[in-house]
Design a protein around this motif. Structure first.
Motif, PDB file in Angstrom:
ATOM      1  N   UNK A  47       0.818  -1.217   0.000  1.00  0.00           N
ATOM      2  CA  UNK A  47       0.000   0.000   0.000  1.00  0.00           C
ATOM      3  C   UNK A  47       0.850   1.263   0.000  1.00  0.00           C
ATOM      4  N   UNK A  48       1.902   1.259   0.797  1.00  0.00           N
ATOM      5  CA  UNK A  48       2.803   2.422   0.857  1.00  0.00           C
ATOM      6  C   UNK A  48       3.452   2.634  -0.508  1.00  0.00           C
ATOM      7  N   UNK A  49       3.982   1.549  -1.087  1.00  0.00           N
ATOM      8  CA  UNK A  49       4.716   1.652  -2.354  1.00  0.00           C
ATOM      9  C   UNK A  49       3.820   2.141  -3.479  1.00  0.00           C
ATOM     10  N   UNK A  54       5.127   3.548  -7.000  1.00  0.00           N
ATOM     11  CA  UNK A  54       5.783   2.338  -7.505  1.00  0.00           C
ATOM     12  C   UNK A  54       4.789   1.506  -8.307  1.00  0.00           C
ATOM     13  N   UNK A  55       5.229   1.073  -9.503  1.00  0.00           N
ATOM     14  CA  UNK A  55       4.329   0.370 -10.426  1.00  0.00           C
ATOM     15  C   UNK A  55       4.412  -1.151 -10.339  1.00  0.00           C
ATOM     16  N   UNK A  56       5.588  -1.675 -10.078  1.00  0.00           N
ATOM     17  CA  UNK A  56       5.772  -3.125 -10.135  1.00  0.00           C
ATOM     18  C   UNK A  56       5.211  -3.835  -8.918  1.00  0.00           C
ATOM     19  N   UNK A  57       5.508  -5.097  -8.802  1.00  0.00           N
ATOM     20  CA  UNK A  57       4.999  -5.841  -7.656  1.00  0.00           C
ATOM     21  C   UNK A  57       5.899  -5.650  -6.441  1.00  0.00           C
ATOM     22  N   UNK A  71      11.279   3.681  -8.658  1.00  0.00           N
ATOM     23  CA  UNK A  71      10.314   4.436  -9.462  1.00  0.00           C
ATOM     24  C   UNK A  71       9.299   5.177  -8.601  1.00  0.00           C
ATOM     25  N   UNK A  72       9.423   5.089  -7.301  1.00  0.00           N
ATOM     26  CA  UNK A  72       8.525   5.849  -6.429  1.00  0.00           C
ATOM     27  C   UNK A  72       9.214   7.138  -6.007  1.00  0.00           C
ATOM     28  N   UNK A  73       8.432   8.063  -5.493  1.00  0.00           N
ATOM     29  CA  UNK A  73       8.969   9.321  -4.978  1.00  0.00           C
ATOM     30  C   UNK A  73       8.522   9.486  -3.534  1.00  0.00           C
TER      31      UNK A  73
END
Ligand code: ADP
Ligand code: MG
Length: 140
Positions: A47-49, A54-57, A71-73
């Protein structure tokens, strides 16, 4: 934090709760997830990611020790200490450098090596209920 304590009744709600937590996190924050096998630590992390882009698993980095989601900020470094034999293993993969990064560090099973966990870490405790989980918070 005002989000705690709370009861979360299913896995999807666990992810939504993780997204709420994400709103309060800043680069450099460390989140320790403490609870038994199957408590829902990875669901909160998912949930946080997702909330931070973040797009991936997101799966427990049980063999790698750390998964890096860049890929997350901000970027998220996802640790799982379950299979770690001793604190040195984490130091060997550069724990001290991770602490210096402007990333969010999420650590499953952080309670196995409390000596590695810096002051100021956000600690989320998860307990099993007959249905769902009870979540509480403290700051070490
Ligand atoms: P952990 O990383 O702590 O081992 P997981 O996130 O992999 O736990 O979740 C373990 C199991 O618990 C999964 O089957 C998941 O669907 C379930 N689960 C997670 N959160 C909840 C919840 N709040 N209520 C009921 N079941 C949950
Ligand atoms: Mg897990």
């Amino acid at each position: 934090q005002g989000l705690f304590p709370t009861e979360i009744l299913d896995p999807e709600a666990m992810k939504r709760f993780g997204a709420q937590i994400a709103n309060h996190l800043r680069p450099g924050d460390i989140v320790a997830l403490v609870g038994d096998l199957g408590a829902g630590k990875t669901h909160i992390t998912q949930g946080i990611c997702a909330a931070l882009g973040h797009q991936g698993e997101v799966t427990s980095p049980t063999f790698a020790l750390v998964n890096e989601y860049t890929d997350s900020t901000p970027p998220i470094m996802h640790f799982d200490l379950y299979r770690m034999e001793n604190a040195q293993e984490l130091l060997d993969i550069g724990w001290e450098d991770y602490l210096e990064r402007d990333a969010i560090l999420i650590v499953e099973w952080a309670d196995r090596f409390p000596e590695l966990i810096p002051e100021g870490t956000h600690c989320i405790h998860i307990e099993h209920l007959p249905q769902g989980r009870r979540l509480s918070y403290d700051r070490v």
